[in-house]
Design a protein around this motif. Structure first.
Motif, PDB file in Angstrom:
ATOM      1  N   THR A 210       0.860  -1.193   0.078  1.00 44.50           N
ATOM      2  CA  THR A 210      -0.195   0.192  -0.172  1.00 44.50           C
ATOM      3  C   THR A 210       0.919   1.309   0.066  1.00 44.50           C
ATOM      4  N   GLU A 211       2.180   1.234  -0.309  1.00 46.71           N
ATOM      5  CA  GLU A 211       3.070   2.072  -0.263  1.00 46.71           C
ATOM      6  C   GLU A 211       2.930   2.865  -1.711  1.00 46.71           C
ATOM      7  N   LYS A 212       3.519   3.862  -1.821  1.00 40.72           N
ATOM      8  CA  LYS A 212       3.550   4.394  -3.260  1.00 40.72           C
ATOM      9  C   LYS A 212       4.438   3.496  -4.340  1.00 40.72           C
ATOM     10  N   ILE A 213       4.129   3.804  -5.446  1.00 31.49           N
ATOM     11  CA  ILE A 213       4.652   2.760  -6.431  1.00 31.49           C
ATOM     12  C   ILE A 213       6.255   2.816  -6.478  1.00 31.49           C
ATOM     13  N   ASP A 214       6.831   4.119  -6.361  1.00 25.77           N
ATOM     14  CA  ASP A 214       8.325   4.032  -6.699  1.00 25.77           C
ATOM     15  C   ASP A 214       8.862   3.388  -5.395  1.00 25.77           C
ATOM     16  N   GLN A 215       8.464   3.447  -4.312  1.00 26.11           N
ATOM     17  CA  GLN A 215       8.951   2.678  -3.166  1.00 26.11           C
ATOM     18  C   GLN A 215       8.863   1.147  -3.374  1.00 26.11           C
ATOM     19  N   VAL A 216       7.520   0.576  -3.992  1.00 23.91           N
ATOM     20  CA  VAL A 216       7.515  -0.827  -4.172  1.00 23.91           C
ATOM     21  C   VAL A 216       8.110  -1.203  -5.275  1.00 23.91           C
ATOM     22  N   LEU A 217       8.386  -0.337  -6.317  1.00 16.37           N
ATOM     23  CA  LEU A 217       9.391  -0.903  -7.353  1.00 16.37           C
ATOM     24  C   LEU A 217      10.908  -1.063  -6.846  1.00 16.37           C
ATOM     25  N   LEU A 218      11.230  -0.514  -5.792  1.00 15.09           N
ATOM     26  CA  LEU A 218      12.683  -0.932  -5.283  1.00 15.09           C
ATOM     27  C   LEU A 218      12.639  -2.278  -4.514  1.00 15.09           C
ATOM     28  N   GLN A 219      11.267  -2.614  -3.985  1.00 10.82           N
ATOM     29  CA  GLN A 219      11.431  -3.690  -3.415  1.00 10.82           C
ATOM     30  C   GLN A 219      11.319  -4.937  -4.147  1.00 10.82           C
ATOM     31  N   VAL A 220      10.760  -5.022  -5.408  1.00  8.19           N
ATOM     32  CA  VAL A 220      10.732  -6.086  -6.209  1.00  8.19           C
ATOM     33  C   VAL A 220      11.535  -6.097  -7.437  1.00  8.19           C
ATOM     34  N   SER A 221      12.361  -5.095  -7.416  1.00 11.10           N
ATOM     35  CA  SER A 221      13.358  -5.167  -8.604  1.00 11.10           C
ATOM     36  C   SER A 221      14.268  -6.200  -8.688  1.00 11.10           C
ATOM     37  N   LEU A 242       5.079   3.757 -14.890  1.00 12.89           N
ATOM     38  CA  LEU A 242       6.043   3.893 -15.859  1.00 12.89           C
ATOM     39  C   LEU A 242       7.165   4.674 -15.828  1.00 12.89           C
ATOM     40  N   ALA A 243       7.153   5.807 -15.232  1.00 14.62           N
ATOM     41  CA  ALA A 243       8.426   6.675 -15.044  1.00 14.62           C
ATOM     42  C   ALA A 243       8.990   6.019 -14.042  1.00 14.62           C
ATOM     43  N   GLY A 244       8.368   5.441 -12.825  1.00 13.22           N
ATOM     44  CA  GLY A 244       9.453   4.828 -11.988  1.00 13.22           C
ATOM     45  C   GLY A 244      10.173   3.611 -12.524  1.00 13.22           C
ATOM     46  N   ILE A 245       9.461   2.819 -13.354  1.00 13.59           N
ATOM     47  CA  ILE A 245      10.098   1.756 -13.809  1.00 13.59           C
ATOM     48  C   ILE A 245      11.344   2.295 -14.695  1.00 13.59           C
ATOM     49  N   CYS A 246      11.159   3.274 -15.618  1.00 14.32           N
ATOM     50  CA  CYS A 246      12.048   3.763 -16.583  1.00 14.32           C
ATOM     51  C   CYS A 246      13.265   4.602 -15.702  1.00 14.32           C
ATOM     52  N   GLN A 247      12.856   5.362 -14.770  1.00 20.64           N
ATOM     53  CA  GLN A 247      13.949   5.991 -14.361  1.00 20.64           C
ATOM     54  C   GLN A 247      14.835   5.342 -13.122  1.00 20.64           C
ATOM     55  N   MET A 266      -2.029   9.419 -24.368  1.00 18.93           N
ATOM     56  CA  MET A 266      -1.987  10.397 -23.483  1.00 18.93           C
ATOM     57  C   MET A 266      -0.784  10.273 -22.510  1.00 18.93           C
ATOM     58  N   VAL A 267      -0.692   9.159 -21.695  1.00 17.38           N
ATOM     59  CA  VAL A 267       0.460   8.730 -21.054  1.00 17.38           C
ATOM     60  C   VAL A 267       1.776   8.608 -21.659  1.00 17.38           C
ATOM     61  N   LEU A 268       1.956   8.078 -22.865  1.00 19.86           N
ATOM     62  CA  LEU A 268       3.383   8.149 -23.535  1.00 19.86           C
ATOM     63  C   LEU A 268       3.684   9.657 -23.994  1.00 19.86           C
ATOM     64  N   ARG A 269       2.659  10.446 -24.260  1.00 23.52           N
ATOM     65  CA  ARG A 269       3.071  11.893 -24.426  1.00 23.52           C
ATOM     66  C   ARG A 269       3.531  12.613 -23.249  1.00 23.52           C
ATOM     67  N   SER A 270       2.987  12.283 -22.269  1.00 21.74           N
ATOM     68  CA  SER A 270       3.221  12.792 -20.755  1.00 21.74           C
ATOM     69  C   SER A 270       4.977  12.235 -20.447  1.00 21.74           C
ATOM     70  N   LEU A 271       5.092  10.862 -20.785  1.00 19.27           N
ATOM     71  CA  LEU A 271       6.461  10.240 -20.553  1.00 19.27           C
ATOM     72  C   LEU A 271       7.686  11.137 -21.027  1.00 19.27           C
ATOM     73  N   GLN A 274       8.530  14.188 -20.008  1.00 24.14           N
ATOM     74  CA  GLN A 274       9.409  14.099 -18.899  1.00 24.14           C
ATOM     75  C   GLN A 274      10.951  13.854 -19.455  1.00 24.14           C
ATOM     76  N   GLY A 275      11.106  13.595 -20.573  1.00 19.84           N
ATOM     77  CA  GLY A 275      12.590  13.120 -21.130  1.00 19.84           C
ATOM     78  C   GLY A 275      12.735  11.822 -21.305  1.00 19.84           C
ATOM     79  N   LEU A 276      11.691  10.878 -21.115  1.00 21.09           N
ATOM     80  CA  LEU A 276      11.913   9.254 -21.444  1.00 21.09           C
ATOM     81  C   LEU A 276      12.008   9.229 -23.019  1.00 21.09           C
ATOM     82  N   SER A 277      12.927   8.314 -23.444  1.00 20.84           N
ATOM     83  CA  SER A 277      13.066   8.196 -25.083  1.00 20.84           C
ATOM     84  C   SER A 277      11.928   7.143 -25.511  1.00 20.84           C
ATOM     85  N   ASP A 278      11.858   7.012 -26.652  1.00 19.53           N
ATOM     86  CA  ASP A 278      10.908   5.683 -27.198  1.00 19.53           C
ATOM     87  C   ASP A 278      11.528   4.302 -27.060  1.00 19.53           C
TER      88      ASP A 278
END
Length: 319
Positions: A210-221, A242-247, A266-271, A274-278
C-alpha cells in the motif's frame, strides 16, 4: 508453481517420506518439460507430469520406491498409435527419476530450497544417480542449460516463479490475480487504498503493498523475472508507475497497460515530456492483453494472462 511444490514437500516430510518424480529427459512430443516434477505419497499426489496412463504408471512405480527406498529410472512411451495405445499418443518419450526423500535431512533441504525461492533467488539442485548419495544445493547457477542429466546425476537450476506486480486493486486486478496465479505466476499487488489491497481480496498474493509505487518498485526490482501490469483507476497512476520503472532502470520481462488508445497516447506523450525516450518504452504492451474481444473483468484478465504466458514462453501465439 515451484514454491507451492516445495511447500507441499516440506509439509509432508515433517511426518512422512515422499517420492519426487522428475522429468530428466525427453524425446519428441511430450506433455511436460525437462525438470517438471510430481510428488507421490502413499495415498496422494501433487502436481502432474502429464496425466493419463503414463502418469498412472509413474505413480505406481513411485509408490514402490516409497516402500523400498531404491532410486529408479522410469520411462513413459508416448509413441503408440491410436489402435495400439500404450501410455499415450503424443509421439515421444519421457525419462523420469524417482527418488524417495525422507527424514530430517530431507526436510531441512526442502525448507532451505523453499526459503531461497521465496526470497526471489535462483538455486542449483544436484540429484546424484548413485544409491549412496543424496541431493544437494548451491546458490551458484549452472552455465549449462537450466536442467540436464549428466553422467552422475541430474542438475537443474530452480528459479522462483515469475513475479507479477499488479498495479491497481480494482475489479480487473482481482480477476487477474486469480487467473495468473493458476498459470504459475507469483502475485504482488500494489494500491494505496488498503480497503481494496488486502488479504481478503487477494488471498493469492505473496505481497500486498500500500506504499507509493516508486517505493514498491525498489522492493521487487531484484526479481529475476518481473512482470508488471497496470490496471489502475486512472492514467496518473499509470504515468507514475511507468516513470518509476524507466527512471530506476528496472528490468521487466513484460510491462502492460490497460486503457483505450487515447489514454495510452496521453500517457506516452506525458512520459516523452519528462524526457523518456522511445527506446525506454519499446517493451510496453498497450493496450494490454490479446485481442479476443474481452469486455468483462474476467474476460480481460484471461486476455492479459494469455499475453503474459505468450511472453513467458517466447512464442508468437499464432498457433
Amino acid at each position: 508453481m515451484i514454491i507451492e511444490l516445495y511447500q507441499k514437500l516440506a509439509d509432508k516430510l515433517s511426518s512422512q517420506p515422499v517420492v519426487i518424480a522428475t522429468v530428466i529427459n525427453i524425446k519428441g512430443s511430450v506433455p511436460r518439460e525437462v525438470g517438471a516434477k510430481m510428488l507421490i505419497g502413499p495415498d496422494w499426489t501433487f502436481d502432474t507430469i502429464g496425466g493419463g496412463a503414463g502418469e498412472a504408471k509413474i505413480i505406481e512405480q513411485g509408490r514402490s520406491v516409497l516402500t523400498t527406498g531404491q532410486k529408479q529410472l522410469a520411462t513413459i512411451d508416448l509413441t503408440g498409435d491410436i489402435n495400439a495405445l500404450k501410455e499415450g499418443i503424443c509421439g515421444g518419450q519421457m525419462s523420469l527419476w524417482l527418488e524417495r526423500w525422507s527424514g530430517s535431512e530431507a526436510f531441512n533441504l526442502a525448507q532451505e530450497i523453499l526459503t531461497i525461492l521465496q526470497q526471489g533467488q535462483k538455486i542449483q539442485l544436484t540429484t546424484p544417480f548413485s544409491a549412496d548419495q543424496i541431493p544437494s544445493i548451491t546458490l551458484s547457477t549452472p552455465a549449462t542449460p537450466s536442467a540436464h542429466p549428466s553422467a552422475n546425476g541430474f542438475i537443474e537450476c530452480l528459479s522462483p516463479p515469475p513475479l507479477l506486480l499488479i498495479v491497481g486493486a480494482g475489479h480487473v486486478g482481482a480477476a487477474l490475480a486469480k487467473v495468473a496465479h493458476m498459470a504459475g505466476f507469483q502475485i504482488a499487488i500494489q494500491d494505496e487504498r488498503s480497503q481494496f489491497a488486502n488479504a481478503d481480496n487477494y488471498p493469492q498474493a505473496s505481497y500486498i503493498f500500500t506504499e507509493k509505487i516508486d517505493q514498491v518498485l525498489l522492493q521487487v526490482s531484484h526479481y529475476p523475472a518481473l512482470y508488471v501490469t497496470l490496471v489502475t483507476r486512472g492514467y496518473p497512476f499509470d504515468l507514475a508507475a511507468l516513470a518509476g520503472i524507466c527512471q530506476q532502470n528496472i528490468t521487466c520481462h513484460y510491462i502492460g497497460m490497460m486503457g483505450s488508445q487515447k489514454r495510452v497516447q496521453m500517457v506516452l506523450r506525458s512520459l516523452h515530456q519528462q524526457g523518456l525516450s522511445d527506446s525506454q518504452l519499446d517493451s510496453l504492451y498497450a493496450p494490454i492483453g490479446l485481442n479476443i474481444g474481452a469486455l468483462t473483468p474476467g474476460e480481460i484478465a484471461v486476455s492479459i494472462c494469455a499475453e503474459l504466458v505468450r511472453v513467458r514462453r517466447e512464442v508468437d501465439g499464432r498457433g
